[in-house]
Write a protein that holds these residues in place. Sequence first.
Motif, PDB file in Angstrom:
ATOM      1  N   ALA A   6       6.527   2.444   0.752  1.00  0.00           N
ATOM      2  CA  ALA A   6       5.999   2.129  -0.578  1.00  0.00           C
ATOM      3  C   ALA A   6       5.566   3.406  -1.292  1.00  0.00           C
ATOM      4  O   ALA A   6       4.851   4.238  -0.723  1.00  0.00           O
ATOM      5  N   ALA A   7       6.022   3.536  -2.539  1.00  0.00           N
ATOM      6  CA  ALA A   7       5.638   4.689  -3.354  1.00  0.00           C
ATOM      7  C   ALA A   7       4.642   4.285  -4.430  1.00  0.00           C
ATOM      8  O   ALA A   7       4.148   5.133  -5.170  1.00  0.00           O
ATOM      9  N   ALA A   8       4.382   2.990  -4.551  1.00  0.00           N
ATOM     10  CA  ALA A   8       3.433   2.495  -5.546  1.00  0.00           C
ATOM     11  C   ALA A   8       2.687   1.322  -4.922  1.00  0.00           C
ATOM     12  O   ALA A   8       2.849   1.017  -3.738  1.00  0.00           O
ATOM     13  N   ALA A   9       1.875   0.668  -5.742  1.00  0.00           N
ATOM     14  CA  ALA A   9       1.052  -0.417  -5.236  1.00  0.00           C
ATOM     15  C   ALA A   9       1.790  -1.744  -5.179  1.00  0.00           C
ATOM     16  O   ALA A   9       1.257  -2.737  -4.704  1.00  0.00           O
TER      17      ALA A   9
ATOM     18  N   THR B  51       0.853  -1.190   0.000  1.00  0.00           N
ATOM     19  CA  THR B  51       0.000   0.000   0.000  1.00  0.00           C
ATOM     20  C   THR B  51       0.888   1.238   0.000  1.00  0.00           C
ATOM     21  O   THR B  51       1.737   1.386   0.888  1.00  0.00           O
ATOM     22  N   SER B  52       0.675   2.043  -0.982  1.00  0.00           N
ATOM     23  CA  SER B  52       1.515   3.234  -1.115  1.00  0.00           C
ATOM     24  C   SER B  52       1.434   4.080   0.146  1.00  0.00           C
ATOM     25  O   SER B  52       0.365   4.313   0.708  1.00  0.00           O
TER      26      SER B  52
ATOM     27  N   ASP C 178      15.315   2.536  -3.834  1.00  0.00           N
ATOM     28  CA  ASP C 178      13.960   2.790  -3.356  1.00  0.00           C
ATOM     29  C   ASP C 178      13.812   2.557  -1.857  1.00  0.00           C
ATOM     30  O   ASP C 178      12.720   2.705  -1.321  1.00  0.00           O
TER      31      ASP C 178
END
Lengths: 907, 145
Positions: free
Chosen positions: A859-862, A790-791, A841
């Motif tokens: 998290a920066a994305a899904a 989860t971002s 990352d």
Amino acid sequence: MTANTPIRAATSGDLVNLRSNNQAALFGLAINKPASVYTARVNQIFATSDSIIEIEYDGASGTLANVLAGMTLYIGSAAGARDRGVVRIRKTPTVTKLYIGAASIQISDNDYLTVVNEFALWGRDAVTQGGIVKMDSDILFASRTGAAIIRAAPMVAVIKRVAGVATFTPPSPALSACYDGTTISSWAYSAPGAASTSNMTSGTGTASWTYSAAGQYRWSLSVTDSASRVTTTHRWVIVDNTSPNFAISQDPEGNFSDGSWSFGVTMYDNATTADIVDRALVTLYTEHEYFAGVEATLGKLAGYENIVCTGFIDGESVVRDSQNSTVTFTIYGASYWLDKIRAAAFGLESKATTPTKWTQIEDMTPDKALAQILSWASTAPLIMDCFFTGDTTPINIIAQPSGSLLSQLNSAAGNTIFANVVTNNLGQMYIQTDPQIMTSAQRAALVTVQTITTADYEGQLEITRLTSPSNSMIELECNTYDGNKVRPIYSRAPGNTGLAYGEYDAPSNYAAVDQAECNRLAGCLLAIRNPLYDTFEVVLSQNRLVDIAPAQYCEISIAAGDTPRGITLTNQKIIPRSVKYQMEGGYYKTVVEFEPASSPVDGIAYFPPKPVNTNVGSFEIGESGFGDFPSPIIDFPIALTDPVVTPANCKTSTDIVNAPGNSFTLTWDKQQLLGTGATAADRTATAWFPCSIRKTGCVYGTSVYIAGYFQGVSSSNIHVYGVKDGAQIITATCAVGLYGISATFAPASATVVDGFQILLDAGTGFAPGAVLSSGTVQANNASGVAIAVTSGLTYAIDGSGGPWKPGVAFTQTMYNFSINGTGNIGRDGIVGVFVLVTPNDCEASEQITTLYGRVYFIAAAASVIFRVQDSDFADNSGSLGYILREATGTALIANISGSNANNVCAA
Amino acid sequence: MADQTFLIAAAATGNDPDDWSLVSTLLSGVSGGVSIRTLEWQFEPFVSYAKLANGQTRGLGLPVARWTFKGLRPEQRENIRDFCSAPSASVYIRTPTNETAAGVRTYKDYSAIMSWMERSELSYDGIEYIEMTEIVFTNLVEVVA
């Protein structure tokens, strides 16, 4: 529904009653007399009497469906007899076979079998066959049945009919819980013999049922968990009990040290072995109770206000007299009986992933271990409420030698988190952390049952003031376990200088989540050992609100003018350690022994000393300082003279390059650095050690190794410098390893320093949390596996499984991985070293074993990509696993337990 | 306020004093019998006392009443014994208390446990009466109409 919490603060109305005249009580005795539910004859010739676990039968009478797991089976040479033995039905029978708890007894063909409506406290044996462990004789790990811990109600309720109807409303089962990762989905009551029922399933309102006839009734509660497993527990309601003639021969008393209640009764008739079976469940209750001459109840749990004490008979004293023969029974609570249940040695270990055998528990905590032990080694959860500590401290391993189940439970809970088994007068078991060990928040949450005033207690209050401490210093060793690594941490209370009097004590092997918790526990232990006041006795009126469990307080005050010594106790919390109902003629007094609650002060972090090692290449942590105790605190004077560094004469370039390796102990002016330190100076430790750092290219390069416990620390937020004249003149490259930090210097030329400094960055680092998912990626999968996240949330990914090989030409095994295509985390078999190249990352990385590493990221994305660390995937073989965890920011902590400067020359 | 009469009834009779028996009636109609005036009574509001830490006293237990018949003819004894054929029995009684109102003795109605004498009964050859029959009523719980 009423919460199943048998504790409450006395109301103003209660206090009026408790302080009234004409308090009185008349007692009744309810003895469970188990009725036969099924009879049969043995239809089998046994070749051996050893470890019988099933019996073939015929000639049955009764309804087979009424035979329930946990019921008692009499085996006898005549109908209804039990002379062959008494055993437990361990699982649902078939039409030809009864399954029993393993027993070595003599059984003959055509013996009589009688299943009775009784659920006793039994042990359940584990067996190992062909290396496979089976619980209760034949339960494989993979097929284990339900194991929810159901908190349904106290063991026995005694109620009366009004206008021909008795209504029973059980307390809420909402405190029930699962401890294996499942949750409770639903529950359903059954009440055989009830005249009417309502709301018997979850989600339908408050359950209740009625009885229209006197009798002893069993009721059951079945819980279904999220894995569709069903666990059932059984309790009793006795309606319009006909009490036998009896006298109370031993006052009911609950004692914290024993962890249980007991009482004794003398009977004159209706006490044959048929009337009262061995180990019968017996409940002492009030038939009538009066306050101010008016009948009333004053209890702590609705529906059970009249219960005085519940337990099982053990031991009887029979007096044969020509005119008046008697028998005296002693009735004991669950803790006593748990101490009579044999228990084999066991070991439980924490596992980060789904367990595959009985000895594993995923992310083990004290409560998960207790649930496992109680569920599979006894029938306690089948017949009684078992409440646990609520402690979520991660624990790596719990192991106990064989003995009694009680000793194992007390050792498992007591030797890790200072908890022990205590049963209240209603027969509910609490494995609870001692109030004296609780955190201030936990203490504040305890119920203060009653503020005791001079209007409440009789006579004098004798308080012994303890002026000399019995323990001068506590040196506590705890283990902290983050899911992968166990590290010892230490604390001393009151500090490195002990109290003026008393002995040293060094308890060890307890569990704590971090250094702060270890410090707190050390302070609590010192306070417990050195109370200001001894326990004291208070004689109250008829009061059954106060009990030894669950954990609770009362409160008392003494004004300075009350005693010639001027002792002042203001709203002093006091803990009931024993409670006795002292029977008098027609009434009783409640005699309570109270222990004043302590006011602990946290200890300080302590770092066991290491022997001075010279010319050694490595430095190991983990040794206790106990053997050196208390030498580390008299390491004085520190470095008043220059250390002698050899080789001393490596002054030329050639000398320096070829100088032999060496190692010297560094002494830091701080042993703990906290990321919360306000200034850089607060977060800096300095070791004075004049020497010359060798230049790049030496056979042995200069490094500083710092052993200790580091929380949230990575190579990016800790720095090591060489200092000269107060200035940081050279910076080392830090690598955070399993047991410490290696700081390597690589100057272009030999650099003379006065010593070294460690600087910890301000702020927070990261700590791993619960496992969310796990999986495997093939080593030839260039795309890797996408892991859903989860971002915005913080996660950790551990490497696991493997190894993999980078191409057919390579025989070396690799364990390293990358995230989203960057980074290099894990052991590189080709180079033969552990690498920690934090991916772009990610926020941080750390080593977790000799083979595997971990990264932290927000998290920066899904999703993120997990794959092996390589540039040419096609010819790879094998696979590598991952474990996705929750992660949290955590305060940076560097606890320095030892340090060496390696390969230096004289300044 | 209850009438100034001694009453007694078995527990099964119920708690309505109108249904209870007059002790005077139980003792009447016996030739040469002793009269009600020979019935002495005691009333103890508590079983015992506790001195509290605040200096006050708490009365413990339920009240106790004692009826002592100085002399009973056998028939009179039988009438009383009917309410307690065992060593003890649950009964209702009306008995005087220690309290008065405007100088008038206060009687109250109670449920109680009636206990027959534990000591041997005193009687004399040739003189058919029993001397000093003491009945103890414990666990007195006031019956409020």
